[in-house]
Design an enzyme around this catalytic site. Structure first.
Site, PDB file in Angstrom:
ATOM      1  N   LYS A 114      27.369 -38.527  18.611  1.00 42.12           N
ATOM      2  CA  LYS A 114      27.548 -39.939  18.242  1.00 42.12           C
ATOM      3  C   LYS A 114      26.290 -40.766  18.466  1.00 42.12           C
ATOM      4  O   LYS A 114      26.158 -41.847  17.911  1.00 42.12           O
ATOM      5  CB  LYS A 114      28.718 -40.551  19.029  1.00 42.12           C
ATOM      6  CG  LYS A 114      30.069 -40.075  18.504  1.00 42.12           C
ATOM      7  CD  LYS A 114      31.197 -40.943  18.978  1.00 42.12           C
ATOM      8  CE  LYS A 114      32.496 -40.541  18.281  1.00 42.12           C
ATOM      9  NZ  LYS A 114      33.661 -41.225  18.757  1.00 42.12           N
ATOM     10  N   LYS A 197      31.709 -31.826   9.726  1.00 46.85           N
ATOM     11  CA  LYS A 197      33.146 -32.107   9.766  1.00 46.85           C
ATOM     12  C   LYS A 197      33.440 -33.425   9.041  1.00 46.85           C
ATOM     13  O   LYS A 197      32.583 -34.318   8.998  1.00 46.85           O
ATOM     14  CB  LYS A 197      33.657 -32.131  11.208  1.00 46.85           C
ATOM     15  CG  LYS A 197      33.291 -33.353  11.992  1.00 46.85           C
ATOM     16  CD  LYS A 197      34.049 -33.415  13.309  1.00 46.85           C
ATOM     17  CE  LYS A 197      33.627 -34.697  14.005  1.00 46.85           C
ATOM     18  NZ  LYS A 197      34.203 -34.938  15.280  1.00 46.85           N
ATOM     19  N   LYS A 200      34.905 -40.294   9.918  1.00 46.50           N
ATOM     20  CA  LYS A 200      34.911 -41.653   9.355  1.00 46.50           C
ATOM     21  C   LYS A 200      33.513 -42.253   9.295  1.00 46.50           C
ATOM     22  O   LYS A 200      33.270 -43.187   8.567  1.00 46.50           O
ATOM     23  CB  LYS A 200      35.864 -42.570  10.120  1.00 46.50           C
ATOM     24  CG  LYS A 200      35.814 -42.453  11.611  1.00 46.50           C
ATOM     25  CD  LYS A 200      37.105 -43.006  12.235  1.00 46.50           C
ATOM     26  CE  LYS A 200      37.356 -42.345  13.572  1.00 46.50           C
ATOM     27  NZ  LYS A 200      38.725 -42.304  13.999  1.00 46.50           N
TER      28      LYS A 200
END
Ligand code: TYM
Length: 331
Positions: A114, A197, A200
Site C-alpha cells: 500500500k 490482484k 479497488k
C-alpha cells in the site's frame, strides 16, 4: 449445542464491492453462515487509514451493509454490524500494540504494497498498525474461523501469534483463530493486468468488475479481458494468467470445477469462452445489485438493523476486553 464462531469484515472504502471481495469473502460467508455463529463487520476504522470524506464514508457504510444483505447475509441470524459502533475494537488494538514487535509489524506485506506508490513518508501510523486492529477484531469475538481472500492470510497469522504470546504472558485469554481460504477464488486478478490482484486502487477501471455496475458494463469488461495468443482454454498461472483467472471466476460463479470447465470448453475459441464467463457473472451479480438498490431505498431500516446488531456485538466484545484488561493488570 453452541456453534463455532466465525468472524470476518470488509472495508467500506469504495461505493461498491468488486468481484474479488465478492468471491474471496462474501460468497463464502454466505455458504458458511448456517454452520457458524457468525459476526460480519463493516470495518470503518480500517477504512479511515486512507484519507476519507466523512459524508461519503457514511454512505459507503450503508451501501456495504446493503451489499452484505443482498449477497445473502441474514442480519437476523448473523451479527452484521459496524466496527466503530463497538468501542472495544480500538481499546483492544491498543493493548495488543504493546505486545507487537516493531519489526514484526514492519514485515506485513500489505503495508509494503500500500505504500509502494506514495512512499512510507506519506503513510499514516494507522495504516502501519492496521493489522493489530484486525487482530483485535478477531480476538474480541473468541473466533474459531476467519474466511478471507489469501491477501489477508498474513494478518490472520499475526493474530494467531499475538493470541499465543498474550496467553503465554498473561494467562489463557484468547481463542486461536484459523484462516479459511477457498481453493478456487482465493485471489481474483485484474482483468486487464492478470498478474495483479483485483483491487479497488487499480489505475484502470476496465480491469475491475464492480458488484453495482450495470450488467451490460460488467459483461463488456469481461469480454475485453486480456488473454493470450495461444487459443486454448486451460489453467496455467504462469503462461496463461488471464485465461486462468477467467476459469477461476467462472468456477466460483457456477460451482463447476476448473478441470470440468476445461473439458467443457475444449476446442472452443476465446470469444465463446468470454461470453459464457460474462453470462455466468451477470447471472450471479445482477440480482444482488438489484436487491442492494432496493435496500438502499430504506436507509432508516438499515440504520436500525446496524444499531441493534452493534448492541449484540458489544455484549460479546466488552466481556473479552474486560478479561484481557484484567489479565494485564489494568483493572
Ligand atoms: P478488504 O476490505 O481489503 O477486502 C475484503 C475481503 O475481500 C478479499 N479480497 C479478495 N479476495 C480474492 N481476490 C481479490 N482480488 C480480493 N481482494 C480482496 C480480502 O481477502 C478480504 O477477505 N483487513 C481486511 C478487513 C478486515 C478483516 C478483519 C477481515 C478487518 N478486520 C477481521 C477479516 C477479519 C481488509 O482490508 O479487507
Amino acid at each position: 449445542m453452541t456453534q463455532p464462531r466465525l468472524y470476518s469484515g470488509i472495508q467500506p472504502s469504495s461505493g461498491s464491492l468488486h468481484l474479488g471481495n465478492y468471491i474471496g469473502a462474501l460468497q463464502q460467508w454466505r455458504t458458511m453462515q448456517g454452520d457458524f455463529d457468525a459476526f460480519f463487520s463493516i470495518v470503518d476504522l480500517h477504512a479511515i487509514t486512507a484519507p476519507q470524506d466523512p459524508q461519503v464514508l457514511r454512505e459507503q457504510v450503508r451501501t456495504l451493509a446493503a451489499q452484505y444483505i443482498a449477497g445473502g447475509i441474514d442480519p437476523e441470524r448473523s451479527c452484521l454490524y459496524v466496527q466503530s459502533h463497538v468501542t472495544a475494537h480500538a481499546q483492544l488494538a491498543w493493548l495488543l500494540s504493546t505486545i507487537t514487535g516493531f519489526g514484526e509489524a514492519s514485515r506485513m506485506t500489505q503495508f509494503k504494497d500500500k505504500t509502494a506508490k506514495g512512499g512510507q513518508e506519506s503513510a499514516s501510523v494507522g495504516l502501519f498498525t492496521y493489522p493489530i486492529l484486525m487482530a483485535a477484531d478477531i480476538l474480541l469475538y473468541d473466533t474459531d474461523v476467519v474466511p478471507v481472500g489469501d491477501d489477508q492470510k498474513q494478518h490472520v497469522e499475526l493474530t494467531r501469534d499475538l493470541a499465543e504470546r498474550f496467553n503465554k504472558r498473561f494467562g489463557s485469554t484468547f481463542r486461536q483463530p484459523k484462516p479459511v481460504i477457498r481453493a478456487e477464488g482465493a485471489r481474483i486478478y485484474d482483468l486487464q493486468n492478470p498478474q495483479s490482484k483485483m483491487s479497488k486502487s487499480a489505475d484502470n477501471d476496465k480491469g475491475i468488475v464492480w458488484l453495482l455496475d450495470e450488467p451490460a458494463k460488467t459483461a463488456k469488461k469481461i469480454r475485453s479481458a486480456v488473454t493470450d495468443t495461444e487459443g486454448s482454454i486451460r489453467a496455467d498461472k504462469v503462461e496463461k494468467p488471464g485465461v486462468t483467472n477467467l476459469l477461476g471466476i467462472m468456477s466460483a460463479m457456477t460451482g463447476t470445477s476448473v478441470p470440468d470447465l476445461e473439458a467443457h470448453f475444449e476446442g472452443q475459441g476465446y470469444g465463446v469462452f468470454k461470453t459464457e464467463v460474462a453470462d455466468a457473472v451477470v447471472a450471479e451479480l445482477a440480482p444482488v445489485r438489484e436487491r442492494t438498490l432496493e435496500l438502499l431505498a430504506d436507509p432508516a431500516e438499515l440504520d436500525r438493523l446496524l444499531a441493534a446488531n452493534a448492541e449484540r456485538a458489544a455484549a460479546v466484545a466488552d466481556a473479552t476486553l474486560r478479561r484481557a484488561m484484567e489479565a494485564m493488570g489494568l483493572r
